[in-house]
Design an enzyme around this catalytic site. Structure first.
Site, PDB file in Angstrom:
ATOM      1  N   HIS A 145     -38.559 -11.587  56.088  1.00 21.86           N
ATOM      2  CA  HIS A 145     -39.202 -10.663  55.134  1.00 21.86           C
ATOM      3  C   HIS A 145     -38.281  -9.751  54.320  1.00 21.86           C
ATOM      4  CE1 HIS A 145     -39.777  -7.582  58.716  1.00 21.86           C
ATOM      5  NE2 HIS A 145     -38.549  -8.017  58.608  1.00 21.86           N
ATOM      6  N   HIS A 146     -36.965  -9.691  54.638  1.00 21.80           N
ATOM      7  CA  HIS A 146     -36.095  -8.761  53.891  1.00 21.80           C
ATOM      8  C   HIS A 146     -35.439  -9.370  52.651  1.00 21.80           C
ATOM      9  CE1 HIS A 146     -36.448  -5.838  57.079  1.00 21.80           C
ATOM     10  NE2 HIS A 146     -35.808  -6.575  57.966  1.00 21.80           N
ATOM     11  N   ALA A 147     -35.397 -10.705  52.560  1.00 21.69           N
ATOM     12  CA  ALA A 147     -34.657 -11.335  51.457  1.00 21.69           C
ATOM     13  C   ALA A 147     -35.261 -10.940  50.110  1.00 21.69           C
ATOM     14  CB  ALA A 147     -34.657 -12.854  51.621  1.00 21.69           C
ATOM     15  N   ASP A 186     -39.869  -4.990  53.580  1.00 16.90           N
ATOM     16  CA  ASP A 186     -39.536  -4.506  52.226  1.00 16.90           C
ATOM     17  C   ASP A 186     -39.468  -5.596  51.160  1.00 16.90           C
ATOM     18  OD1 ASP A 186     -37.252  -5.581  53.387  1.00 16.90           O
ATOM     19  OD2 ASP A 186     -35.897  -3.986  52.717  1.00 16.90           O
TER      20      ASP A 186
END
Ligand code: ZL4
Ligand code: CA
Ligand code: ZN
Length: 393
Positions: A145-147, A186
């Protein structure tokens, strides 16, 4: 030998490839793709594959990755070699391109294959949901989920969740993204900041400057520029150390229940990061497998097509417990599997305690102090309910 049968009236698909699990981020790096092998072996030992459609996933193509990520980033990702790692060991994160090659997101052998397999897993899951061949699609190899569009971040290089949601949006008018990883989701939040067709809800440990990535405060609900339809469509649930099953379940059901009636999603994407479990190497919460899995059970009860993604999870035996048990919930076999780890399960000794449901004391030497007051949690729920007055579909 266990009473595991296909669920009546709906289909569950399981998307994985043993090729992904052979990759290594480096000796002491917390991310261990091998946890996927442990998960699959536990799922298999319980006989769960008999109750699902099992798919070996393919690599996502460059064009597929390009539907979110920029070409200059993908080109570097495809060609950067481990030798391109910066050599300055005192300052390893200096001079890295696209945040690649530092200690969080190292360049390792086979990196591009690993990334395209993770994305392929999630894209296959999304397509099975879109063509109605599956009602719950499981992609434990995804959930990164951060990429960002042009940047790696926090062990994530390709945002397979964004790619999968873009695929769902071809058919479904509204997608609800829920994230129970201990870190803020994010990258997914940012990707859908300007649309009202995706609502994102992340539960996470929040302590800027101290806990990664530092974003996701209670009042961060999407940019409130004048004509942004995405305003109010990001929900953040910032939490403190030591939250318990009871508190988390209450928060989760009151928030997601209300989100469901206001947003009326036509599909759900649930990121099941297992680093929110007690005893996780990087985590801070006191959740047991039961409390983590209650989120999956609640989402399933809404009766909306759903993808289950993996994500974080840095104590592999607990990752395998949670994702195997959540697989059993998906197929409706949670009442039919014994709590005891099967005698014939490979790696059985690796689980230390021979149960799917270790107590808090078994999970960590001393449970963390719970720093979440009931007053604070009530304030969070009331803020979220206020936000939802702006959301009416
Ligand atoms: C490690 O032991 O907070 C990486 C990362 C590599 C091996 C040896 C290198 C030692 C913990 C983490 C130096 C490590 C320094 N090795 C890491 C600001 C930071 C800069 C990098 O679950 N240092 C960065 C990312 C988080 C930061 C969390 C969660 C992903 C997900 C979805 C990502 N980054 C400080 C840390 C180790 C390492 C040991 C580490 N990195 C712990 N937390 C971070 O949400 C999959
Ligand atoms: Ca989260
Ligand atoms: Zn995480």
């Amino acid at each position: 030998e266990y009473n595991i049968v296909r669920p009546k009236g709906y289909t569950v698909s399981y998307h994985a490839t043993s090729e992904m699990e052979k990759h290594h981020f480096g000796q002491t790096h917390p991310m261990k793709p091998w946890r996927l092998t442990l998960t699959k072996s536990l799922v298999t030992a319980y006989g769960m594959p008999f109750a699902m459609d099992n798919y070996n996933t393919r690599h996502a193509t460059y064009e597929e990755l390009n539907s979110f990520h920029s070409s200059d980033y993908l080109d570097y990702l495809a060609t950067a070699a481990p030798e391109d790692q910066p050599r300055d060991l005192d300052n390893p994160d200096k001079d890295v391109k696209f945040n690649l090659g530092g200690s969080d997101c190292p360049l390792f052998h086979g990196l591009y294959d690993y990334c395209s397999m993770s994305a392929g897993t999630s894209l296959d899951a999304a397509r099975k949901i879109c063509n109605k061949q599956s009602d719950i699609a499981i992609a434990w190899g995804g959930g990164l989920h951060h990429a960002k569009k042009s940047e790696a971040s926090g062990f994530c290089y390709i945002n397979d969740i964004v790619l999968a949601i873009l695929e769902l949006l071809r058919l479904y008018p509204r997608v609800l993204y829920i994230d129970i990883d201990v870190h803020h989701g994010d990258g997914v939040e940012e990707a859908f900041f300007s649309t009202d067709r995706v609502m994102t809800v992340s539960f996470h440990k929040y302590q800027p400057e101290v806990f990664f990535p530092g974003t996701g405060g209670l009042h961060d609900n999407g940019p409130k520029s004048e004509h942004n339809p995405g305003a109010h469509h990001a929900i953040n649930v910032p939490l403190n150390d030591g939250i318990t099953d009871e508190q988390y379940e209450h928060l989760f059901t009151s928030i997601i229940g209300k989100v469901n009636t206001h947003f009326r999603p036509s599909a759900i994407a649930l990121q099941c990061g297992a680093d929110s479990l007690a005893g996780d190497r990087l985590g801070r919460f006191n959740l047991k497998v039961e409390g983590h899995a209650a989120c999956v059970r609640y989402c399933k009860s809404l009766g909306i097509p759903m993808i289950l993604f993996g994500g974080g999870g840095y104590t592999p035996r607990n990752v395998a417990r949670a994702w195997a048990y959540e697989t059993s919930i998906a197929i409706g076999a949670d009442q039919n599997i014994p709590a005891e780890i099967p005698q014939h399960a490979p790696w059985r000794q690796h689980f230390v305690h021979d149960t799917l449901f270790p107590t808090l004391e078994q999970s960590m030497s001393e449970p963390r102090n719970n720093k979440n007051t009931d007053k604070r949690l009530r304030d969070i729920v009331s803020h979220v309910h206020e936000q939802l007055r702006f959301v009416q579909h």
